[in-house]
Structure formats: C-alpha cells, structure tokens
Motif scaffolding. Structure first.
Motif, PDB file in Angstrom:
ATOM      1  N   VAL A 155      -2.847  -7.383  11.572  1.00  0.00           N
ATOM      2  CA  VAL A 155      -1.955  -7.824  10.498  1.00  0.00           C
ATOM      3  C   VAL A 155      -0.622  -8.303  11.086  1.00  0.00           C
ATOM      4  CG1 VAL A 155      -0.636  -7.105   8.465  1.00  0.00           C
ATOM      5  CG2 VAL A 155      -2.995  -6.338   8.758  1.00  0.00           C
ATOM      6  N   VAL A 169       4.169  -9.403   4.102  1.00  0.00           N
ATOM      7  CA  VAL A 169       3.014  -8.570   4.444  1.00  0.00           C
ATOM      8  C   VAL A 169       2.679  -7.698   3.250  1.00  0.00           C
ATOM      9  CG1 VAL A 169       2.126  -6.727   5.912  1.00  0.00           C
ATOM     10  CG2 VAL A 169       3.524  -8.537   6.905  1.00  0.00           C
ATOM     11  N   THR A 178       2.588  -1.135  10.364  1.00  0.00           N
ATOM     12  CA  THR A 178       2.728  -2.573  10.167  1.00  0.00           C
ATOM     13  C   THR A 178       3.946  -3.097  10.908  1.00  0.00           C
ATOM     14  OG1 THR A 178       1.707  -2.395   7.971  1.00  0.00           O
ATOM     15  CG2 THR A 178       2.971  -4.388   8.446  1.00  0.00           C
TER      16      THR A 178
END
Length: 327
Positions: free
Chosen positions: A289, A142, A74
């Motif tokens: 993402v 996130v 991420t």
C-alpha cells in the motif's frame, strides 16, 4: 559543492545530478561523490535546492492515531518507499480527524514546501477535508472511498472480510457473528459489507454486528455477550486486539476456542501467532500500500495521469483459533 566536486574528481554539475537526479549518474561515479560528501560532512542546502529545481524531495504525510497498528504500519510503508527513492517525509499527526483539522495540517505541510501530500484518511470526515485542496496540488489518499477528486491507494477490506467469513462457513458453522469497528471508519464499514455479502449469498442469517472501538476492552465486553449465547459458534472480529479481548471473554465463560467457538481477526498483528490459541487473521500488505501511494504521488508530481485507484488484496492466514463446528 565545489569542494565535493574537487574531492571526487568530477564537475559541480555532476554533484548536482547526484543530489537531484541520481538515476542519471553512473553508479561508480555516484558512489565516489557520495563518499566525498561523507568525508567533508557536506549537506545540501534544501532551500537552495527548491529554488533551483522547484522540488524539495520532501513529501508530507497527514496521519491519525499512529498508536493503532493499521495507521502506523501504513505510515511506515509510505516512509520506507520514499526513503528508497531518496525522498524524506514530514509528518503531521492529528489527534482527531475532522475536515478542519485535515485542511489545517495540509496547509502546514504546504508551507514547508513539500512536493506533495499523502493523507491516511480512514475516517469519512477526513476524506471530506480533501475536497478543498487546490486541484493542481499533488495529493493522494490512503484508505478512502471512491468519490474523491484525488488518487486512492487502499486495501480491499471487503475482500478480506469475505475471505475470512467464507473460511468460517466452510468449517460448517451455520452463521458468523461480527464484532465491528467504529461506524465512522471506512475500513470498518467495508469489513461489515464484505462479511454481510457472504452470509447473504450463502443464504445464512446475518446477526446484528456488535459495535467495538478497535480496543481489546471492547472486544472483551462484546465477547461476554456472545459467550452467553450457546448458539454462537463462530465470530469474526474486525481487528486483532478486539479478537484478543474476545478470546479472554470466551475463556472466562468456559467456552473453549476453537473446540466450541471459532474466532478470527483482521490485520494479522505480529503478536497474532502467539495468542492462545494462535489467531486466524487477515493480513494487510501495508508495504505494498505504501509503495502504491508513493508511486501515485510521484505520478501526480510529474503530471502523469494514472489510475485513480490502486487496490491491493489482503491474505487470509489460518491458524489454530478456527476449526470445524462442534458436533
């Protein structure tokens, strides 16, 4: 800046635009200015830029345990999206995610004049740490829940868990056992919820989830328990390292995969195709993402009111570790 302008044959204002709003400069002119900067080894004064534009083009990221595949991927997705937009990233990596540690990290980054902050917050306590943020400071989370006062970019973990559970039921298994992640991780709880919802909708018994801690060791320990039960024919592990430990425990107990027990994981780590057997897993689109988180933050910095949440769908990747129920 005047030296660069003279070398490139443009005005100092054009050099400034290349540095601060490059999309407003013609590509050929921009290339000429960038070449002059390289030739002269020019570096913009970041402090001066902040004073003039009010923007540092630096984003802060608060992250936790980047040794784990999910948080590390991420973070890389966010950094790559920022780099493409000619922003840099300053990282505050935490050894523990508590409300206080997150608030302290945010304050350290704000002291560096970052334009905004992305918090990778897989823990419930970390998400709580964002409630103290000034409402006018741009921030994005996130992987958190739905009840935060800031935009959220996340993977639909429920959908991913539901897909792998439906896949195992479609192979004829009476039910699916689950080795879960830590209970205080939002991702782990969402995966449990998706797994359980499919079993209940199908009218199948939902065995009590076995607790893990994301490590192969915990998957191995719970795998030894599952291997001793001849009724177990399908297991969904909440991440791939736990699935790896589970595979070893089954092999040591003489339970063949997938002939006797099907095993699936979550994350689709790069090594998953090379497990023995290659692992069926749920692939998370970390790059997407990262792009969503970056765009949400850019909207917040620009004062644009956008969607409060952007969710991306994971993909089920079927390999040789899952097969029809024996018999």
């Amino acid at each position: 800046m005047e030296d660069v302008a003279a070398r490139a044959g443009v005005s100092a204002m054009t050099v400034s635009r290349v540095l601060n709003t490059p999309e407003k400069v013609r590509p050929a002119t921009r290339a000429r200015v960038l070449a002059a900067m390289r030739e002269l080894d020019y570096r913009p004064n970041s402090a001066a830029r902040v004073l003039v534009t009010g923007r540092s083009r630096v984003l802060g990221v608060v992250s936790f345990d980047t040794t784990l595949y999910g948080p590390a991927s991420t973070l890389y997705g966010i950094e790559r999206a920022a780099r493409r937009a000619e922003h840099t990233v300053s990282i505050a990596s935490l050894s523990s995610l508590t409300r206080r540690s997150v608030q302290d990290a945010v304050e350290r980054l704000r002291a560096q004049s970052v334009d905004g902050i992305v918090v990778i917050a897989p823990h419930r306590s970390a998400a709580e740490g964002l409630r103290g943020l000034p409402p006018d400071f741009p921030a994005v989370v996130v992987g958190a829940g739905d009840d935060l006062p800031v935009p959220v970019a996340a993977v639909d973990h429920r959908a991913g868990a539901a897909r792998v559970t439906r896949h195992l039921l479609s192979l004829g298994h009476a039910t699916v056992h689950h080795v879960a992640g830590p209970g205080d991780w939002i991702d782990a709880s969402e995966r449990v919820a998706g797994w359980r919802a499919v079993l209940e909708a199908a009218g199948r018994p939902a065995p009590e989830p076995l607790p893990g801690d994301w490590s192969a060791r915990s998957g191995y320990e719970q795998g030894r328990r599952l291997a001793a039960d001849p009724e177990v024919t399908a297991v969904f592990a909440a991440n791939d390292p736990m699935a790896l430990g589970l595979l070893r425990a089954l092999r040591e107990a003489g339970r063949r995969v997938p002939e006797e027990v099907s095993v699936a994981g979550f994350d689709d780590v790069p090594e998953a195709p090379y497990f023995a057997p290659p692992l069926t897993s749920v692939r998370q689109p970390f790059g997407e993402v990262g792009r969503h988180a970056f765009q949400l933050l850019m909207d917040r910095i620009a004062g644009v009111e956008g969607a409060p949440r952007r969710t991306v769908e994971p993909e089920l990747v079927v390999r040789e570790s899952t097969a029809a129920r024996p018999g």
